[in-house]
Design an enzyme around this catalytic site. Structure first.
Site, mmCIF file in Angstrom:
data_model
loop_
_atom_site.group_PDB
_atom_site.id
_atom_site.type_symbol
_atom_site.label_atom_id
_atom_site.label_comp_id
_atom_site.label_asym_id
_atom_site.label_seq_id
_atom_site.Cartn_x
_atom_site.Cartn_y
_atom_site.Cartn_z
ATOM 1 N N ASP A 1 7.820 103.087 -15.007
ATOM 2 C CA ASP A 1 8.825 102.063 -15.296
ATOM 3 C C ASP A 1 10.185 102.612 -14.888
ATOM 4 O O ASP A 1 10.586 103.693 -15.346
ATOM 5 C CB ASP A 1 8.781 101.725 -16.797
ATOM 6 N N ASN B 1 20.649 96.091 -11.438
ATOM 7 C CA ASN B 1 20.875 94.663 -11.174
ATOM 8 C C ASN B 1 22.316 94.287 -11.480
ATOM 9 O O ASN B 1 22.955 93.563 -10.703
ATOM 10 C CB ASN B 1 19.951 93.812 -12.046
ATOM 11 N N HIS C 1 21.041 91.138 -7.962
ATOM 12 C CA HIS C 1 19.586 91.025 -7.967
ATOM 13 C C HIS C 1 18.986 91.498 -6.639
ATOM 14 O O HIS C 1 17.925 92.121 -6.609
ATOM 15 C CB HIS C 1 19.213 89.557 -8.228
ATOM 16 N N ASP D 1 16.192 94.188 -5.942
ATOM 17 C CA ASP D 1 14.979 93.940 -5.134
ATOM 18 C C ASP D 1 14.793 95.032 -4.073
ATOM 19 O O ASP D 1 13.679 95.491 -3.825
ATOM 20 C CB ASP D 1 15.067 92.570 -4.451
ATOM 21 N N GLU E 1 9.722 95.750 -13.236
ATOM 22 C CA GLU E 1 10.044 97.069 -12.649
ATOM 23 C C GLU E 1 9.005 98.087 -13.127
ATOM 24 O O GLU E 1 9.311 99.254 -13.327
ATOM 25 C CB GLU E 1 11.472 97.530 -12.980
HETATM 26 N N1 GTP Z 1 16.037 92.581 -8.997
HETATM 27 C C1 GTP Z 1 14.977 92.369 -9.757
HETATM 28 N N2 GTP Z 1 15.057 92.628 -11.073
HETATM 29 C C2 GTP Z 1 13.970 92.428 -11.840
HETATM 30 C C3 GTP Z 1 12.773 91.938 -11.308
HETATM 31 N N3 GTP Z 1 11.870 91.853 -12.313
HETATM 32 C C4 GTP Z 1 12.496 92.274 -13.437
HETATM 33 N N4 GTP Z 1 13.767 92.627 -13.174
HETATM 34 C C5 GTP Z 1 14.799 93.117 -14.081
HETATM 35 O O1 GTP Z 1 14.453 94.386 -14.563
HETATM 36 C C6 GTP Z 1 15.240 94.610 -15.751
HETATM 37 C C7 GTP Z 1 14.415 95.382 -16.750
HETATM 38 O O2 GTP Z 1 15.271 95.706 -17.804
HETATM 39 P P1 GTP Z 1 14.802 96.369 -19.151
HETATM 40 O O3 GTP Z 1 13.393 95.949 -19.466
HETATM 41 O O4 GTP Z 1 15.850 96.083 -20.163
HETATM 42 O O5 GTP Z 1 14.706 97.864 -18.860
HETATM 43 P P2 GTP Z 1 15.666 98.896 -18.142
HETATM 44 O O6 GTP Z 1 17.035 98.386 -17.958
HETATM 45 O O7 GTP Z 1 14.955 99.334 -16.898
HETATM 46 O O8 GTP Z 1 15.719 100.036 -19.174
HETATM 47 P P3 GTP Z 1 14.585 101.106 -19.535
HETATM 48 O O9 GTP Z 1 13.275 100.583 -19.061
HETATM 49 O O10 GTP Z 1 14.647 101.208 -21.015
HETATM 50 O O11 GTP Z 1 14.968 102.352 -18.871
HETATM 51 C C8 GTP Z 1 15.668 93.236 -16.254
HETATM 52 O O12 GTP Z 1 17.058 93.127 -16.096
HETATM 53 C C9 GTP Z 1 14.945 92.267 -15.325
HETATM 54 O O13 GTP Z 1 15.711 91.125 -15.052
HETATM 55 C C10 GTP Z 1 12.723 91.659 -9.893
HETATM 56 O O14 GTP Z 1 11.718 91.223 -9.324
HETATM 57 N N5 GTP Z 1 13.843 91.889 -9.174
#
Ligand code: GTP
Length: 316
Positions: free
Chosen positions: A182, A190, A195, A199, A225
């Site tokens: 992860d 982002n 975004h 990506d 992610e």
């Molecule tokens: N650009 C992009 N962002 C995505 C996609 N799928 C999920 N996300 C973003 O990934 C982010 C995941 O955030 P969190 O689950 O809060 O986790 P994090 O910020 O990585 O923090 P930790 O996992 O705790 O380290 C969210 O802001 C989602 O919007 C995608 O296909 N593209």
């Protein structure tokens, strides 16, 4: 023959002569008594054809290399096989294709006195549609199994592949491992780069992981992610080494997005079990270890341990 029958026969003959389908009549000894223009084309017949038999026609077509496609290195073997089917039933249907790409549906109908009527219907359009449909179904199937952004397996495909691998090795005593990755603080990426920047990071991370893995490892994007790797026949120590290599490879790579140079890290949970486990079990354990890795500060690999003592390897 009555006048009506004679007139109908005459009309039928004219229809058949002009038809886009092929027609031929063979006698009881398989000699050609009649054929129309399309049938002549199918067997490259020029000039008189009466009393040529089926085998002569096939040998002639094969020698010329036009007309119906005869995919064989040995035409006599082909003829023996064809003759075993020919006249084996009162009515037979089969498809043939031509060297020029056309397809025909052939019917063979035998009369009581042994005369054989062959009708060849042009089905090229239907065959073209059929192959386009098969291609579309293949493409849709591929799309249903692929993550559109990164081009790697999506969750459904990853789970299916792992389950099929587990059922294949169920009776072995070998060990299997699963890694759950992860990306760290991905929300910040982002927020900072938009975004599209996020990506671009996902795409490059997928590439980096793919390059670091062995060809037969199963790899997929199973959430936003979140990526997962299944390692067949892999013990805990090797799985930790591989996970550590992935963790370092992700941290070492720079993603170029417009003017920006983006760096990202990943946390990884690892679990190892005997083959008689399930995807759900592997996922729960790897997810537990991943949670530990996040809690311990991210950018690290932690292996699942039952109880409080998790095995941990830090980033350096
Ligand atoms: N650009 C992009 N962002 C995505 C996609 N799928 C999920 N996300 C973003 O990934 C982010 C995941 O955030 P969190 O689950 O809060 O986790 P994090 O910020 O990585 O923090 P930790 O996992 O705790 O380290 C969210 O802001 C989602 O919007 C995608 O296909 N593209």
């Amino acid at each position: 023959m009555t006048d009506t029958a004679h007139s109908v026969a005459q009309q039928l003959f004219e229809f058949i002569q002009q038809s886009r389908d092929g027609y031929a009549i063979y006698d009881v000894d398989d000699r050609l008594c009649y054929c129309n223009g399309v049938f002549k084309e199918m067997f490259c017949i020029e000039g008189a054809y009466q009393h040529l038999n089926f085998a002569d026609l096939i040998r002639h077509t094969y020698a010329i290399g036009r007309g119906i496609r005869l995919d064989t290195d040995n035409i006599e073997v082909w003829l023996t096989q064809a003759n075993a089917k020919r006249r084996s039933r009162p009515f037979r249907l089969f498809e043939v294709d031509m060297m020029d790409g056309r397809w025909f549906l052939l019917s063979e109908q035998i009369r009581q006195d042994g005369a054989l009527l062959v009708q060849a219907k042009d089905i090229t359009k239907q065959k073209v549609m059929e192959s386009e449909l098969i291609r579309s179904v293949d493409t849709l199937h591929q799309m249903a199994l692929t993550d559109a952004l990164t081009g790697i397996a999506n969750r459904r495909s990853f789970v299916e592949s792992v389950e099929s691998e587990l059922s294949r090795c169920r009776r072995d005593t070998s060990l299997v491992s699963q890694l759950l990755l992860d990306l760290d603080h991905f929300k910040n990426i982002n927020d900072t780069y938009g975004h599209q920047g996020g990506d671009a990071v996902l795409k490059q991370v997928a590439n980096t992981i793919k390059k670091t893995l062995r060809q037969y490892d199963i790899f997929g994007r199973i959430g936003g992610e979140e990526f997962a790797v299944f390692l067949g026949s892999t013990d805990a120590q090797t799985a930790m080494e591989i996970a550590q290599r992935l963790c370092q490879a992700v941290a070492a790579s720079t993603i170029h997005h417009g003017q920006a140079q983006i760096r990202v890290t990943t946390s990884i949970g690892v679990t190892t079990r005997e083959c008689d486990t399930s995807f759900e079990q592997l996922y729960l354990e790897a997810d537990d270890a991943l949670y530990q890795a996040k809690q311990a500060g991210r950018n690290r690999v932690i292996s699942y341990q039952q109880g409080p003592d998790s095995g941990q390897i830090g980033p350096d």
